[in-house]
Design a protein around this motif. Structure first.
Motif, PDB file in Angstrom:
ATOM      1  N   VAL A  55     -45.054  11.792 102.269  1.00 30.13           N
ATOM      2  CA  VAL A  55     -44.167  12.242 103.343  1.00 30.13           C
ATOM      3  C   VAL A  55     -44.090  13.763 103.345  1.00 30.13           C
ATOM      4  CG1 VAL A  55     -41.822  12.121 104.273  1.00 30.13           C
ATOM      5  CG2 VAL A  55     -42.859  10.104 103.207  1.00 30.13           C
ATOM      6  N   LYS A  56     -44.292  14.338 104.526  1.00 31.53           N
ATOM      7  CA  LYS A  56     -44.247  15.800 104.699  1.00 31.53           C
ATOM      8  C   LYS A  56     -43.359  16.143 105.883  1.00 31.53           C
ATOM      9  CE  LYS A  56     -47.385  16.887 101.617  1.00 31.53           C
ATOM     10  NZ  LYS A  56     -47.136  17.732 100.490  1.00 31.53           N
ATOM     11  N   THR A  57     -42.805  17.346 105.869  1.00 30.48           N
ATOM     12  CA  THR A  57     -42.068  17.858 107.017  1.00 30.48           C
ATOM     13  C   THR A  57     -43.069  18.492 107.977  1.00 30.48           C
ATOM     14  OG1 THR A  57     -40.106  18.264 105.689  1.00 30.48           O
ATOM     15  CG2 THR A  57     -40.268  19.451 107.771  1.00 30.48           C
ATOM     16  N   VAL A  58     -42.940  18.133 109.266  1.00 25.13           N
ATOM     17  CA  VAL A  58     -43.896  18.556 110.285  1.00 25.13           C
ATOM     18  C   VAL A  58     -43.137  19.142 111.473  1.00 25.13           C
ATOM     19  CG1 VAL A  58     -45.595  17.665 111.944  1.00 25.13           C
ATOM     20  CG2 VAL A  58     -45.607  16.840 109.595  1.00 25.13           C
ATOM     21  N   ASN A  59     -43.653  20.203 112.058  1.00 29.96           N
ATOM     22  CA  ASN A  59     -43.076  20.784 113.262  1.00 29.96           C
ATOM     23  C   ASN A  59     -43.421  19.898 114.453  1.00 29.96           C
ATOM     24  OD1 ASN A  59     -43.190  22.504 115.773  1.00 29.96           O
ATOM     25  ND2 ASN A  59     -42.200  23.916 114.352  1.00 29.96           N
ATOM     26  N   LEU A  60     -42.405  19.534 115.255  1.00 29.54           N
ATOM     27  CA  LEU A  60     -42.595  18.651 116.409  1.00 29.54           C
ATOM     28  C   LEU A  60     -42.449  19.384 117.744  1.00 29.54           C
ATOM     29  CD1 LEU A  60     -40.534  15.567 115.150  1.00 29.54           C
ATOM     30  CD2 LEU A  60     -43.016  15.901 115.037  1.00 29.54           C
ATOM     31  N   ALA A  61     -42.523  20.701 117.738  1.00 29.15           N
ATOM     32  CA  ALA A  61     -42.322  21.480 118.963  1.00 29.15           C
ATOM     33  C   ALA A  61     -43.333  21.133 120.053  1.00 29.15           C
ATOM     34  CB  ALA A  61     -42.386  22.975 118.662  1.00 29.15           C
ATOM     35  N   TYR A  62     -44.552  20.797 119.687  1.00 28.27           N
ATOM     36  CA  TYR A  62     -45.598  20.511 120.676  1.00 28.27           C
ATOM     37  C   TYR A  62     -45.512  19.101 121.249  1.00 28.27           C
ATOM     38  CZ  TYR A  62     -47.863  24.737 118.863  1.00 28.27           C
ATOM     39  OH  TYR A  62     -48.148  26.012 118.463  1.00 28.27           O
ATOM     40  N   VAL A  63     -44.669  18.261 120.666  1.00 30.92           N
ATOM     41  CA  VAL A  63     -44.527  16.874 121.134  1.00 30.92           C
ATOM     42  C   VAL A  63     -43.043  16.547 121.349  1.00 30.92           C
ATOM     43  CG1 VAL A  63     -46.709  15.953 120.245  1.00 30.92           C
ATOM     44  CG2 VAL A  63     -44.735  16.100 118.738  1.00 30.92           C
ATOM     45  N   PRO A  64     -42.436  17.151 122.367  1.00 29.45           N
ATOM     46  CA  PRO A  64     -40.996  16.928 122.583  1.00 29.45           C
ATOM     47  C   PRO A  64     -40.651  15.477 122.894  1.00 29.45           C
ATOM     48  CG  PRO A  64     -41.972  18.094 124.437  1.00 29.45           C
ATOM     49  CD  PRO A  64     -43.014  18.038 123.351  1.00 29.45           C
ATOM     50  N   GLU A  65     -41.638  14.701 123.322  1.00 35.76           N
ATOM     51  CA  GLU A  65     -41.413  13.292 123.642  1.00 35.76           C
ATOM     52  C   GLU A  65     -41.442  12.387 122.414  1.00 35.76           C
ATOM     53  OE1 GLU A  65     -45.915  13.718 123.636  1.00 35.76           O
ATOM     54  OE2 GLU A  65     -44.184  14.998 124.022  1.00 35.76           O
ATOM     55  N   ALA A  66     -41.808  12.924 121.263  1.00 32.29           N
ATOM     56  CA  ALA A  66     -41.947  12.129 120.040  1.00 32.29           C
ATOM     57  C   ALA A  66     -40.624  11.519 119.619  1.00 32.29           C
ATOM     58  CB  ALA A  66     -42.488  12.999 118.915  1.00 32.29           C
ATOM     59  N   LYS A  67     -40.717  10.273 119.114  1.00 34.75           N
ATOM     60  CA  LYS A  67     -39.534   9.593 118.605  1.00 34.75           C
ATOM     61  C   LYS A  67     -39.892   8.893 117.292  1.00 34.75           C
ATOM     62  CE  LYS A  67     -40.321   5.908 121.976  1.00 34.75           C
ATOM     63  NZ  LYS A  67     -41.600   6.418 122.379  1.00 34.75           N
ATOM     64  N   VAL A  68     -38.881   8.495 116.549  1.00 38.02           N
ATOM     65  CA  VAL A  68     -39.086   7.810 115.275  1.00 38.02           C
ATOM     66  C   VAL A  68     -39.919   6.553 115.525  1.00 38.02           C
ATOM     67  CG1 VAL A  68     -37.942   6.566 113.402  1.00 38.02           C
ATOM     68  CG2 VAL A  68     -36.974   8.713 114.237  1.00 38.02           C
ATOM     69  N   GLY A  69     -40.924   6.363 114.670  1.00 38.81           N
ATOM     70  CA  GLY A  69     -41.824   5.221 114.786  1.00 38.81           C
ATOM     71  C   GLY A  69     -43.144   5.560 115.454  1.00 38.81           C
ATOM     72  N   ASP A  70     -43.186   6.671 116.201  1.00 41.47           N
ATOM     73  CA  ASP A  70     -44.440   7.102 116.840  1.00 41.47           C
ATOM     74  C   ASP A  70     -45.430   7.587 115.800  1.00 41.47           C
ATOM     75  OD1 ASP A  70     -43.482   6.614 119.393  1.00 41.47           O
ATOM     76  OD2 ASP A  70     -43.100   8.723 119.868  1.00 41.47           O
ATOM     77  N   TYR A  71     -46.692   7.512 116.160  1.00 43.02           N
ATOM     78  CA  TYR A  71     -47.755   8.110 115.353  1.00 43.02           C
ATOM     79  C   TYR A  71     -48.185   9.401 116.031  1.00 43.02           C
ATOM     80  CZ  TYR A  71     -48.329   3.987 112.444  1.00 43.02           C
ATOM     81  OH  TYR A  71     -48.126   2.978 111.541  1.00 43.02           O
ATOM     82  N   ALA A  72     -48.394  10.425 115.226  1.00 46.67           N
ATOM     83  CA  ALA A  72     -48.797  11.727 115.747  1.00 46.67           C
ATOM     84  C   ALA A  72     -50.027  12.223 115.004  1.00 46.67           C
ATOM     85  CB  ALA A  72     -47.660  12.734 115.592  1.00 46.67           C
ATOM     86  N   ILE A  73     -50.848  12.982 115.697  1.00 47.87           N
ATOM     87  CA  ILE A  73     -51.959  13.686 115.067  1.00 47.87           C
ATOM     88  C   ILE A  73     -51.402  15.020 114.577  1.00 47.87           C
ATOM     89  CG2 ILE A  73     -54.141  14.884 115.519  1.00 47.87           C
ATOM     90  CD1 ILE A  73     -54.510  11.916 115.400  1.00 47.87           C
ATOM     91  N   VAL A  74     -51.561  15.294 113.276  1.00 42.83           N
ATOM     92  CA  VAL A  74     -50.977  16.484 112.655  1.00 42.83           C
ATOM     93  C   VAL A  74     -52.080  17.365 112.087  1.00 42.83           C
ATOM     94  CG1 VAL A  74     -49.404  17.305 110.864  1.00 42.83           C
ATOM     95  CG2 VAL A  74     -48.895  15.177 112.088  1.00 42.83           C
ATOM     96  N   HIS A  75     -51.967  18.661 112.383  1.00 39.43           N
ATOM     97  CA  HIS A  75     -52.905  19.654 111.848  1.00 39.43           C
ATOM     98  C   HIS A  75     -52.097  20.836 111.340  1.00 39.43           C
ATOM     99  CE1 HIS A  75     -56.483  22.047 111.348  1.00 39.43           C
ATOM    100  NE2 HIS A  75     -56.012  22.965 112.185  1.00 39.43           N
ATOM    101  N   VAL A  76     -52.314  21.219 110.110  1.00 39.07           N
ATOM    102  CA  VAL A  76     -51.632  22.319 109.410  1.00 39.07           C
ATOM    103  C   VAL A  76     -50.127  22.351 109.674  1.00 39.07           C
ATOM    104  CG1 VAL A  76     -53.639  23.801 109.069  1.00 39.07           C
ATOM    105  CG2 VAL A  76     -52.300  24.058 111.152  1.00 39.07           C
ATOM    106  N   GLY A  77     -49.482  21.185 109.594  1.00 42.90           N
ATOM    107  CA  GLY A  77     -48.040  21.121 109.696  1.00 42.90           C
ATOM    108  C   GLY A  77     -47.470  21.019 111.092  1.00 42.90           C
ATOM    109  N   PHE A  78     -48.326  20.906 112.099  1.00 40.08           N
ATOM    110  CA  PHE A  78     -47.872  20.786 113.480  1.00 40.08           C
ATOM    111  C   PHE A  78     -48.378  19.487 114.092  1.00 40.08           C
ATOM    112  CE2 PHE A  78     -47.611  25.263 112.676  1.00 40.08           C
ATOM    113  CZ  PHE A  78     -46.511  25.686 113.406  1.00 40.08           C
ATOM    114  N   ALA A  79     -47.464  18.699 114.656  1.00 32.38           N
ATOM    115  CA  ALA A  79     -47.869  17.504 115.396  1.00 32.38           C
ATOM    116  C   ALA A  79     -48.430  17.978 116.732  1.00 32.38           C
ATOM    117  CB  ALA A  79     -46.679  16.581 115.612  1.00 32.38           C
TER     118      ALA A  79
END
Length: 79
Positions: free
Chosen positions: A31-55
């Protein structure tokens, strides 16, 4: 070469500043902390593509599982 990895969002920390919105993302148990600024629509349970700490984008569960399965296959071949 760049590598973006799928992970599942397990919690979200909202912030008054949209650029500081973050979440805890599980990468197969890590588990890592990730910046979600680029995916404002993201919600718990979603899968995101993450690169260098940014979804970077949200993907469906099937696509995430397929990618994670490829990673497992690569690990099995290399060990």
């Amino acid at each position: 070469m760049c590598l973006a990895v799928p992970g599942q969002i397990i919690s979200i920390h909202e912030n008054d500043e949209p650029l500081l919105r973050s979440g805890r993302v599980s990468f197969g148990g890590v588990v890592k902390t990730v910046n979600l600024a680029y995916v404002p629509e993201a919600k718990v349970g979603d899968y995101a593509i993450v690169h260098v700490g940014f979804a970077l984008s949200i993907i469906d569960e099937g696509e995430a599982e397929e990618t994670l399965d490829y990673f497992k296959q690569i690990q099995e071949v290399s060990t």
